[in-house]
Motif scaffolding. Structure first.
Motif, short mmCIF file in Angstrom:
data_model
loop_
_atom_site.label_atom_id
_atom_site.label_comp_id
_atom_site.label_asym_id
_atom_site.label_seq_id
_atom_site.Cartn_x
_atom_site.Cartn_y
_atom_site.Cartn_z
N ALA A 74 -16.20 37.58 22.63
CA ALA A 74 -14.52 37.47 22.09
C ALA A 74 -16.11 35.99 21.06
O ALA A 74 -15.83 35.96 19.70
CB ALA A 74 -13.40 37.40 21.78
N LYS A 75 -15.81 34.91 21.34
CA LYS A 75 -16.79 33.78 21.15
C LYS A 75 -18.04 34.44 20.59
O LYS A 75 -18.17 33.54 19.22
CB LYS A 75 -16.32 32.84 22.24
N LEU A 76 -18.91 35.03 21.37
CA LEU A 76 -20.62 35.84 21.30
C LEU A 76 -20.35 36.01 19.89
O LEU A 76 -21.32 35.80 18.99
CB LEU A 76 -20.77 35.75 22.38
N SER A 77 -19.44 37.07 19.40
CA SER A 77 -19.53 38.46 18.91
C SER A 77 -19.23 37.41 17.03
O SER A 77 -19.36 37.91 16.39
CB SER A 77 -18.18 39.29 19.29
N GLU A 78 -18.46 36.17 17.37
CA GLU A 78 -17.81 35.50 15.82
C GLU A 78 -19.71 35.19 15.18
O GLU A 78 -19.84 35.43 13.66
CB GLU A 78 -18.13 34.07 16.33
N HIS A 79 -20.64 36.25 15.74
CA HIS A 79 -22.34 35.38 14.86
C HIS A 79 -22.94 37.11 15.03
O HIS A 79 -22.91 36.95 16.51
CB HIS A 79 -22.87 34.44 15.73
N ALA A 80 -22.57 37.19 14.26
CA ALA A 80 -23.59 39.11 14.72
C ALA A 80 -24.69 39.49 14.87
O ALA A 80 -25.59 37.96 14.50
CB ALA A 80 -23.13 39.52 12.99
N ASN A 81 -25.38 40.17 15.84
CA ASN A 81 -26.41 40.31 16.33
C ASN A 81 -26.77 39.45 17.04
O ASN A 81 -28.20 38.61 17.71
CB ASN A 81 -26.93 40.40 15.08
N SER A 82 -25.74 38.74 17.81
CA SER A 82 -26.20 37.47 19.24
C SER A 82 -26.67 38.39 20.03
O SER A 82 -26.06 39.60 20.53
CB SER A 82 -24.62 36.57 19.29
N VAL A 83 -27.52 37.99 20.31
CA VAL A 83 -28.37 38.66 22.04
C VAL A 83 -27.41 38.20 23.26
O VAL A 83 -27.40 36.76 23.78
CB VAL A 83 -29.98 37.62 22.41
N PHE A 84 -27.06 38.90 23.60
CA PHE A 84 -26.42 39.11 25.10
C PHE A 84 -27.55 39.62 26.11
O PHE A 84 -28.51 40.72 26.34
CB PHE A 84 -25.52 40.04 25.66
N ASP A 85 -28.25 39.04 26.98
CA ASP A 85 -29.04 39.62 27.77
C ASP A 85 -28.82 39.73 29.42
O ASP A 85 -27.76 38.56 29.89
CB ASP A 85 -30.68 37.84 27.67
N THR A 86 -29.22 41.22 30.00
CA THR A 86 -28.60 41.34 31.32
C THR A 86 -29.57 42.05 31.94
O THR A 86 -30.33 42.10 31.39
CB THR A 86 -27.00 41.71 31.05
N ALA A 87 -29.20 42.50 33.42
CA ALA A 87 -30.09 43.26 33.79
C ALA A 87 -29.30 43.89 34.85
O ALA A 87 -28.59 43.36 35.51
CB ALA A 87 -31.18 42.16 34.22
N PRO A 88 -30.11 45.34 35.47
CA PRO A 88 -29.37 45.47 36.78
C PRO A 88 -29.48 45.05 37.80
O PRO A 88 -28.22 45.25 39.29
CB PRO A 88 -30.37 47.01 37.00
N GLY A 89 -30.30 43.75 38.28
CA GLY A 89 -30.20 43.25 39.48
C GLY A 89 -29.43 41.58 39.21
O GLY A 89 -29.42 41.36 39.72
N TYR A 90 -28.40 42.20 38.17
CA TYR A 90 -27.41 40.76 38.00
C TYR A 90 -26.06 40.93 39.14
O TYR A 90 -25.33 41.22 38.12
CB TYR A 90 -27.33 39.94 36.72
N GLY A 91 -26.14 41.57 40.07
CA GLY A 91 -24.87 42.21 40.65
C GLY A 91 -23.91 43.14 39.34
O GLY A 91 -24.52 44.37 38.89
N GLY A 92 -23.06 42.35 39.73
CA GLY A 92 -21.80 43.40 38.48
C GLY A 92 -21.86 43.22 37.43
O GLY A 92 -21.45 43.87 36.08
N SER A 93 -23.00 42.49 36.68
CA SER A 93 -22.90 41.91 35.35
C SER A 93 -23.53 42.76 34.41
O SER A 93 -22.98 42.69 33.43
CB SER A 93 -23.81 40.73 35.05
#
Length: 314
Positions: A74-93
């Motif tokens: 909710a906080k991150l989305s206040e700045h539109a098009n903010s990058v979220f970085d994840t990976a299948p190797g990060y468990g359940g993330s």
């Protein structure tokens, strides 16, 4: 100058006003401008501070503490098009994050960056069928088509997996592709991959006490028009341990940094080659603090050198 802990206490006291506009606490009645970077070769801009999903984010996601993850997004989305970085190797993330951005209805406000790697640990060939199955799970989790960015994680069998990503990009299912590594032993290989393939992004480690990328890789990225995501901008826990119990210098206010987190992040994103930094966190208060580094002014080259000298002196 206050500490990060004191700043976060003030954030809570400030309540909704700070939550909506973190820059107001430091700028009186003047809202600090958001700092963005344009992805090379495009007119698309992203805020210079995003979110990663390893470390504590991964632990919280796997523990089922979904409210904390919701608050962070909710906080991150206040700045539109903010990058979220994840990976299948990060468990359940990846799975948990995909579910939550859809529940919150913010999927299109997030620049979704995930990864591909089914190559065996220690090297070896990747199975193309397994790679495609992993990709399909990523699409299923986020329900975003096209996905903004998918990178080959830790340079895993690039010869097999990067062409798979290129094919998916050509079909319009992925907007940008790239590779990542945070392992010094792979830096030479990264240079070769940057020379051999047409990449949109690389993801690497870079911090105020870790300048290796400036020697060869950042100049190559600049010359080839490759975007750069920065991982571990706090040196994982290394920099926090170094500044534990120490105050942020008063002169950091000259570039609108008021906590150590903002100090470290502003140094990283003030490199003109860096597109965005994606520090991982599982706390909305820390997310707000980190996002404060994407507001106001950035240090110039002379100030960057002063910042380095200060950290080296501690």
């Amino acid at each position: 100058m206050i500490t990060r802990r004191e700043y976060l206490k003030m954030s809570l006291a400030a309540g909704v006003a700070l939550a909506l506009k973190p820059g107001l606490m430091w700028a009186g009645d003047r809202e600090l401008p958001l700092i963005t970077r344009t992805i090379p070769g495009t007119d698309e801009a992203v805020p210079v501070v995003g979110l990663g999903s390893s470390a504590t984010f991964r632990s919280v996601a796997e523990a089922g503490e979904y409210d904390r993850i919701r608050d962070v997004f909710a906080k991150l989305s206040e700045h539109a098009n903010s990058v979220f970085d994840t990976a299948p190797g990060y468990g359940g993330s990846e799975e948990v994050a995909g579910r939550i951005v859809n529940e919150l209805g913010i999927r299109e406000r997030i620049f979704w960056a995930t990864k591909l790697n089914v190559a065996p640990r220690g090297g070896g060939a990747a199975d193309p069928e397994r790679a495609m199955a992993q990709l399909e799970r990523s699409f299923e989790y986020v329900r975003k088509d096209p996905i903004d960015l998918i990178q080959v994680h830790n340079l895993g069998d690039v010869e097999t997996q990067l062409p798979i990503l290129q094919e998916q990009k050509d079909e319009g299912r992925i907007r940008y592709i790239g590779v990542t590594t945070t392992f010094p032993r792979q830096y030479e290989q990264l240079e070769k991959v940057m020379e051999q393939y047409e990449l949109d992004f690389i993801g690497v480690d870079y911090a105020i006490d870790n300048h290796t990328m400036e020697e060869r890789i950042f100049p190559m990225a600049r010359d080839k028009g490759i975007g750069v995501l920065v991982y571990a901008p706090f040196g994982r826990t290394r920099l926090w341990e170094k500044v534990d119990g120490k105050e942020v210098p008063d002169w950091a206010a000259e570039f609108d940094a008021h906590t150590w987190g903002q100090f470290f992040l502003k140094w990283v994103v003030s490199s003109p080659v860096v597109t965005a930094a994606t520090p991982a966190t599982s706390r909305a208060r820390h997310m707000a603090d980190n996002m404060g580094a994407a507001l106001g002014r950035l240090p110039d080259q002379e100030m960057r050198q002063r910042m380095v000298r200060h950290i080296e002196s501690l």
